[in-house]
Scaffold this motif. Structure first.
Motif, PDB file in Angstrom:
ATOM      1  N   LEU A 143       1.996   1.780  -3.663  1.00  0.00           N
ATOM      2  CA  LEU A 143       0.763   2.303  -4.124  1.00  0.00           C
ATOM      3  C   LEU A 143       0.726   3.771  -4.077  1.00  0.00           C
ATOM      4  O   LEU A 143       0.592   4.599  -4.954  1.00  0.00           O
ATOM      5  CB  LEU A 143      -0.284   1.483  -4.082  1.00  0.00           C
ATOM      6  CG  LEU A 143      -1.688   2.176  -4.676  1.00  0.00           C
ATOM      7  CD1 LEU A 143      -1.251   2.090  -6.291  1.00  0.00           C
ATOM      8  CD2 LEU A 143      -2.761   1.345  -4.313  1.00  0.00           C
ATOM      9  N   TYR A 188      -6.562   4.324  -0.503  1.00  0.00           N
ATOM     10  CA  TYR A 188      -7.349   3.732   0.478  1.00  0.00           C
ATOM     11  C   TYR A 188      -8.818   3.184  -0.273  1.00  0.00           C
ATOM     12  O   TYR A 188      -9.137   2.368   0.048  1.00  0.00           O
ATOM     13  CB  TYR A 188      -7.786   4.522   1.771  1.00  0.00           C
ATOM     14  CG  TYR A 188      -8.839   4.184   2.597  1.00  0.00           C
ATOM     15  CD1 TYR A 188      -8.467   2.915   3.235  1.00  0.00           C
ATOM     16  CD2 TYR A 188     -10.086   4.753   2.489  1.00  0.00           C
ATOM     17  CE1 TYR A 188      -9.914   2.332   3.948  1.00  0.00           C
ATOM     18  CE2 TYR A 188     -11.213   4.177   3.271  1.00  0.00           C
ATOM     19  CZ  TYR A 188     -10.948   3.187   3.970  1.00  0.00           C
ATOM     20  OH  TYR A 188     -12.176   2.752   4.956  1.00  0.00           O
ATOM     21  N   HIS A 189      -9.441   4.232  -1.105  1.00  0.00           N
ATOM     22  CA  HIS A 189     -10.620   4.026  -2.002  1.00  0.00           C
ATOM     23  C   HIS A 189     -10.524   2.829  -2.492  1.00  0.00           C
ATOM     24  O   HIS A 189     -11.178   1.715  -2.776  1.00  0.00           O
ATOM     25  CB  HIS A 189     -10.947   5.266  -2.623  1.00  0.00           C
ATOM     26  CG  HIS A 189     -12.161   4.584  -3.590  1.00  0.00           C
ATOM     27  ND1 HIS A 189     -13.401   4.834  -3.316  1.00  0.00           N
ATOM     28  CD2 HIS A 189     -11.862   4.544  -4.856  1.00  0.00           C
ATOM     29  CE1 HIS A 189     -14.041   4.588  -3.999  1.00  0.00           C
ATOM     30  NE2 HIS A 189     -13.429   4.349  -5.214  1.00  0.00           N
ATOM     31  N   LEU A 190      -9.388   2.672  -3.412  1.00  0.00           N
ATOM     32  CA  LEU A 190      -8.958   1.409  -4.370  1.00  0.00           C
ATOM     33  C   LEU A 190      -8.952   0.152  -3.499  1.00  0.00           C
ATOM     34  O   LEU A 190      -9.525  -0.885  -4.060  1.00  0.00           O
ATOM     35  CB  LEU A 190      -7.600   1.724  -5.099  1.00  0.00           C
ATOM     36  CG  LEU A 190      -7.916   2.701  -6.345  1.00  0.00           C
ATOM     37  CD1 LEU A 190      -6.703   3.214  -6.737  1.00  0.00           C
ATOM     38  CD2 LEU A 190      -8.602   2.286  -7.467  1.00  0.00           C
ATOM     39  N   ILE A 191      -8.280   0.120  -2.456  1.00  0.00           N
ATOM     40  CA  ILE A 191      -8.042  -1.076  -1.913  1.00  0.00           C
ATOM     41  C   ILE A 191      -9.213  -1.415  -0.774  1.00  0.00           C
ATOM     42  O   ILE A 191      -9.657  -2.455  -0.570  1.00  0.00           O
ATOM     43  CB  ILE A 191      -6.478  -1.136  -1.071  1.00  0.00           C
ATOM     44  CG1 ILE A 191      -5.626  -0.784  -2.106  1.00  0.00           C
ATOM     45  CG2 ILE A 191      -6.450  -2.214  -0.098  1.00  0.00           C
ATOM     46  CD1 ILE A 191      -5.561  -1.681  -3.268  1.00  0.00           C
ATOM     47  N   ARG A 200      -5.682   9.065   0.028  1.00  0.00           N
ATOM     48  CA  ARG A 200      -7.252   8.861  -0.110  1.00  0.00           C
ATOM     49  C   ARG A 200      -7.522   7.987  -1.446  1.00  0.00           C
ATOM     50  O   ARG A 200      -8.562   7.076  -1.246  1.00  0.00           O
ATOM     51  CB  ARG A 200      -7.755  10.111  -0.211  1.00  0.00           C
ATOM     52  CG  ARG A 200      -9.381  10.340   0.004  1.00  0.00           C
ATOM     53  CD  ARG A 200      -9.674  11.802  -0.182  1.00  0.00           C
ATOM     54  NE  ARG A 200      -9.282  12.565  -1.315  1.00  0.00           N
ATOM     55  CZ  ARG A 200      -9.885  12.439  -2.700  1.00  0.00           C
ATOM     56  NH1 ARG A 200     -10.949  11.878  -2.723  1.00  0.00           N
ATOM     57  NH2 ARG A 200      -9.318  13.078  -3.392  1.00  0.00           N
ATOM     58  N   LEU A 201      -6.890   8.162  -2.459  1.00  0.00           N
ATOM     59  CA  LEU A 201      -7.077   7.214  -3.621  1.00  0.00           C
ATOM     60  C   LEU A 201      -6.714   5.758  -3.203  1.00  0.00           C
ATOM     61  O   LEU A 201      -7.504   4.896  -3.710  1.00  0.00           O
ATOM     62  CB  LEU A 201      -6.529   7.751  -4.729  1.00  0.00           C
ATOM     63  CG  LEU A 201      -6.877   9.201  -5.627  1.00  0.00           C
ATOM     64  CD1 LEU A 201      -5.952   9.547  -6.663  1.00  0.00           C
ATOM     65  CD2 LEU A 201      -8.161   8.811  -6.040  1.00  0.00           C
ATOM     66  N   LEU A 246       0.831  -1.139  -0.113  1.00  0.00           N
ATOM     67  CA  LEU A 246      -0.037   0.115  -0.100  1.00  0.00           C
ATOM     68  C   LEU A 246       1.018   1.210   0.044  1.00  0.00           C
ATOM     69  O   LEU A 246       0.614   2.321  -0.753  1.00  0.00           O
ATOM     70  CB  LEU A 246      -0.810   0.085   1.130  1.00  0.00           C
ATOM     71  CG  LEU A 246      -2.322   1.101   1.208  1.00  0.00           C
ATOM     72  CD1 LEU A 246      -2.876   0.369   0.184  1.00  0.00           C
ATOM     73  CD2 LEU A 246      -2.841   0.709   2.521  1.00  0.00           C
TER      74      LEU A 246
END
Lengths: 201, 201
Positions: A11, A31-34, A28-29, A8
């Motif tokens: 990423l 976290y949203h994706l995972i 933020r992106l 992570l």
């Protein structure tokens, strides 16, 4: 950051390299994706890999393409005697959206911008000259942006093409459709007046 | 859009699914990745695939992890008798940045938000109760945000924990460090006054 698992963290680091994405947005992106949309993480990852692998520049006009020649250069119904020179692929897309232009394109992938250390070699200029010397071109439309650098580039290329005896044009500058006179800036107004048209009755 | 090669159109479509990324931003990002920074396209693609593959939720606290238990739950120097309950992983990261808290965490991955159709089942609440019933927990800090939904969730969970005889606390609310009194909102001010501290000399 430090407590996030390594994959992570990696990423987040990669996402924060995107233009105008800082570490907070990247976190933020990621976290949203995972956490919320792992399918998108997979499909976006695959799309990035595929595009990086398959998309290249058209050998003739330097637009983006998956074939040696792009869809526009392969289209035999376009007029090869008129070349439209633009700075970048999205400019071509904007002109195609207009639907007015039926010739071919040449993408410079840069501008003549000495203040940013970009000389003529930073553009696909030699390639443009080679194309024009090829003989089938009768007019070159220099459709770089109406900015200082766009104007300078158009003048620079226009002079080189004039030496070859090629007709060069530049899209008209003036008040945009829907633009209120009151809010037009001085340069736009003076250019619009200098290039005023006679009304036909 | 239509003249872009298919692999690029696919990339734009996937990018525009990201939160707060529209078609224009997606096009700009895709162009940057393919025309200017293809290495980033490749490495970001790989990082997305890897994170989607390897990152999962910790079996105990539901933080993000590559192992069955996250780095915090595996750390034997942390105090397992104090649990800090937060809404989402980035909240944990913020608290860890403070460096004050030495206990363990529990990530709810949601809040009690009836207006958005999220009931108690949309949180990792049953799992929290199971952990607390396990016996080693003496205090639960309900560190959900100081918003309406965060407050409601803390009250809801606090009442359930009170039935089990567990001590529950909530981080102090008041004027933030560096905050000017003049600009503090009414609720913050009244809470700060109600919870005022006696100065010790």
């Amino acid at each position: 950051m430090l407590v996030f698992p390594p994959a992570l963290q990696r990423l987040i680091k990669e996402l924060s390299k995107l233009p105008s994405v800082g570490e907070k947005t990247a976190t933020r992106l990621a976290y949203h994706l995972i956490a919320n949309d792992r399918d998108l993480a997979r499909s976006l990852g695959a799309a990035l890999q595929q595009a990086a692998q398959e998309v290249r520049l058209c050998e003739r006009c330097f637009f983006l393409s998956e074939e040696p020649l792009c869809s526009l250069c392969r289209n035999t119904s376009r007029d090869p005697s008129v070349l439209c020179v633009v700075e970048k692929p999205v400019d071509l897309v904007a002109i195609e959206r207009g639907g007015e232009f039926k010739g071919l394109y040449h993408i410079l992938h840069g501008l003549w911008a000495p203040l940013r250390g970009q000389g003529p070699d930073s553009m696909k200029l030699k390639e443009l000259m080679d194309r024009v010397r090829g003989g089938s071109v009768s007019e070159v439309i220099l459709a770089t942006s109406a900015t200082v650098e766009g104007d300078a580039t158009a003048l620079y290329i226009g002079r080189m093409l004039a030496d070859l005896g090629i007709k060069t044009t530049r899209p008209a500058q003036g008040i945009p459709k829907g633009g209120e006179l009151e809010y037009a800036d001085d340069v736009t107004l003076s250019r619009a007046f200098a290039a005023r048209n006679t009304l036909q009755f």
